[in-house]
Design an enzyme around this catalytic site. Structure first.
Site, PDB file in Angstrom:
ATOM      1  N   TYR A 113     -41.041 -66.870  21.771  1.00 16.46           N
ATOM      2  CA  TYR A 113     -40.809 -67.738  22.731  1.00 16.46           C
ATOM      3  C   TYR A 113     -39.984 -66.793  23.947  1.00 16.46           C
ATOM      4  O   TYR A 113     -40.125 -65.739  24.030  1.00 16.46           O
ATOM      5  CB  TYR A 113     -39.954 -68.795  22.228  1.00 16.46           C
ATOM      6  CG  TYR A 113     -40.274 -70.125  23.026  1.00 16.46           C
ATOM      7  CD1 TYR A 113     -41.537 -70.520  23.469  1.00 16.46           C
ATOM      8  CD2 TYR A 113     -38.980 -70.812  23.647  1.00 16.46           C
ATOM      9  CE1 TYR A 113     -41.648 -71.572  24.189  1.00 16.46           C
ATOM     10  CE2 TYR A 113     -39.329 -71.828  24.194  1.00 16.46           C
ATOM     11  CZ  TYR A 113     -40.560 -72.484  24.612  1.00 16.46           C
ATOM     12  OH  TYR A 113     -40.890 -73.436  25.356  1.00 16.46           O
ATOM     13  N   LYS A 168     -63.530 -82.713   9.420  1.00 14.94           N
ATOM     14  CA  LYS A 168     -64.334 -81.760   9.975  1.00 14.94           C
ATOM     15  C   LYS A 168     -63.423 -80.416  10.356  1.00 14.94           C
ATOM     16  O   LYS A 168     -63.735 -79.210  10.187  1.00 14.94           O
ATOM     17  CB  LYS A 168     -64.716 -82.272  11.465  1.00 14.94           C
ATOM     18  CG  LYS A 168     -65.804 -81.547  12.088  1.00 14.94           C
ATOM     19  CD  LYS A 168     -66.990 -82.085  11.744  1.00 14.94           C
ATOM     20  CE  LYS A 168     -68.144 -81.333  12.154  1.00 14.94           C
ATOM     21  NZ  LYS A 168     -69.522 -81.899  11.794  1.00 14.94           N
TER      22      LYS A 168
END
Ligand SMILES: NC(=O)c1ccc[n+]([C@@H]2O[C@H](COP(=O)([O-])OP(=O)(O)OC[C@H]3O[C@@H](n4cnc5c(N)ncnc54)[C@H](O)[C@@H]3O)[C@@H](O)[C@H]2O)c1
Length: 462
Positions: A113, A168
């Site tokens: 970060y 899915k």
């Protein structure tokens, strides 16, 4: 006749007397009413009673109640709780995000970060193609729906569609290592859907449209393909078409016919049927005759939308008119993606010798497969409880794996054809027979074969 399967699996926790015959009596009670016992676990044992979990497959909610009633009718049995295992599996959702980097200390934080990440951002700002190298874009697909045509459930909306989209995404990961994420849009307006997908596209390497109703799905896909620089693939159309064409190739090998000599009746010209017809036409069939709820699709009809006008202009060389039953006479192949129970064995008997019947309407096919088998040489359905299941899982994970690996900017018909051939070729001559025209969805070779075939075409075309 349907058989109880794991899609409706329940666990009944009950108390019973600790007799030697208790287990047998409980199991027999389940069997007497048609339940399929899959597990018997003693969870507590006392001198005067045992507590057991009986897990079994049922057909429906009513059938589950019958099983429960049969158990309670036994002497000294008391039901404590009934759990639906499918609902238990869905608690809190089925997928999650995992970090690929360790965040153990300040050093890790500074690189994953701020401040370190800023330099990576600047690199991408200077060279946007670097997003594929340095971000999740390289391996991430959006599974986009408006919830308008979900499974056989119809227009149930975006929130209710989420469990299907999560499933899915789980399949994408399991079969091809693709990170897919559901994007359920709270609109069924074509322009809004297109705009929404356009706005999120920078973070994804591909767009999988899912369960969006026809004819809206055709325009959405076509316009997104024009606008975006990543592949857009509507699985209900092209995933189905790839697997159907693969299965047909192998079915024709079984019956010893060439596609160029065959008349193929496709019943249903919605999302699935239209894409199947378009991919079939790439195989130079003898003829294709499309049928919808209004009968045979032909140029003389005045109720055709642009999609069916195109189909009328590119199929039905003999100018057939009439209904499905008439179209079936002399046909070599029937492919149904339409509605349940449209014909019976008598109509199959009117088809050509060694006919092929793919009855894919879900959950109830156009013809009972056992009826179809009376005269057809090869029968396939969309169901997992019969041989030859036409399942899109054979196509979409490998298709996107190949597209992502090639850093493809678009998807083409040649890639769909290559994917179909790859699925078909997984079934070699040794394995091929009338009950095995498509590979198992768990065959680990399928996704890699499809991915390699799609990647090769994408690289060639880039
Ligand atoms: N892998 C698979 O097995 C698979 C894949 C895709 C779709 N399907 C099934 O195929 C069916 C259609 O799916 P879709 O997404 O294309 O739906 P859709 O709503 O887009 O299209 C349905 C089509 O069927 C036609 N139709 C409806 N009733 C008919 C009748 N009585 N006679 C002739 N035609 C009729 C309609 O005119 C329309 O063209 C569904 O049952 C779906 O579950 C199965």
């Amino acid at each position: 006749m349907p058989v109880p399967g794991p899609g409706y699996s329940i666990t009944i926790r009950l108390e019973a007397a600790p007799s030697a015959s208790a287990a047998g009596e409980l199991a027999s009670a389940v069997g007497r009413v048609g339940g399929v016992l899959t597990a018997f676990d003693v969870v507590e044992s006392h001198s005067d009673r045992i507590v057991v979990d009986i897990t079994c497959n049922a057909l429906s909610a009513n059938h589950a109640q019958d099983i429960q009633d049969a158990l309670v009718a036994l002497p000294d049995v008391r039901v404590r709780k009934v759990s639906d295992r499918t609902f238990l599996m869905h608690l809190g959702g089925k997928i999650e995000v995992n970090s690929k980097v360790a965040l153990r200390n300040r050093d890790d934080l500074s690189r994953a970060y701020t401040p370190g990440v800023a330099r990576v951002c600047q690199a991408i700002a200077a060279n946007p193609e670097d997003a594929r190298r340095l971000t999740i874009k390289r391996n991430t697909v959006a599974v986009v729906t408006d919830g308008s045509a979900v499974l056989g459930l119809g227009n149930i909306g975006p929130a209710a569609a989420l469990p299907v989209m999560e499933g899915k995404a789980a399949l994408f990961k399991k079969f091809a290592g693709v990170d897919a994420w559901p994007v359920c849009l709270d609109t069924q307006d074509t322009d809004e859907i297109i705009r929404a997908v356009e706005l999120i596209a920078p973070g994804y390497g591909g767009i999988n449209l899912e369960d969006i109703a026809a004819p809206r799905c055709f325009e959405i896909e076509a316009r997104l393909r024009e606008k975006l620089d990543i592949p857009v693939f509507h699985d209900d159309q092209h995933g189905t078409a790839i697997v159907v064409v693969a299965a047909l190739r192998n079915a024709l090998r079984v019956v010893g016919k060439e596609i160029g000599d065959c008349r193929i009746v496709v019943c249903g010209v919605g999302a699935a049927g239209s894409a199947i017809i378009r991919l079939l036409l790439k195989q130079q069939p003898g003829d294709v005759v499309a049928v919808d709820i209004g009968g045979v699709v032909h140029g003389g009809r005045d109720d055709l939308d642009p999609n069916r006008q195109w189909i009328a202009a590119n199929t039905n060389k003999q100018g057939l008119t009439g209904d499905l039953h008439k179209a079936l006479v002399g046909a070599d192949v029937f492919i149904g993606v339409s509605a349940p129970n449209l014909f019976g064995a008598d109509q199959v008997a009117t088809m050509a010798e060694r006919s092929i019947v793919f009855a894919l309407a879900n959950p109830d096919p156009e013809i009972d497969p056992l009826e179809a088998q009376k005269h057809a040489a090869v029968v396939a359905t969309g169901r997992s409880d019969y041989p030859n299941q036409i399942n899109n899982v054979l196509a979409f994970p490998g298709v996107f794996r190949g597209l992502l690996d090639a850093h493809a900017h678009r998807i083409t018909d040649d890639m769909l054809v290559a994917a179909a051939n790859a699925v078909a070729d997984v079934v070699d001559a040794e394995k091929l027979n009338a009950s095995f025209i498509v590979p198992s969805v768990f065959d680990p070779h399928v996704a890699s074969a499809v991915a390699e075939a799609v990647r090769a075409v994408a690289v060639r075309e880039s």
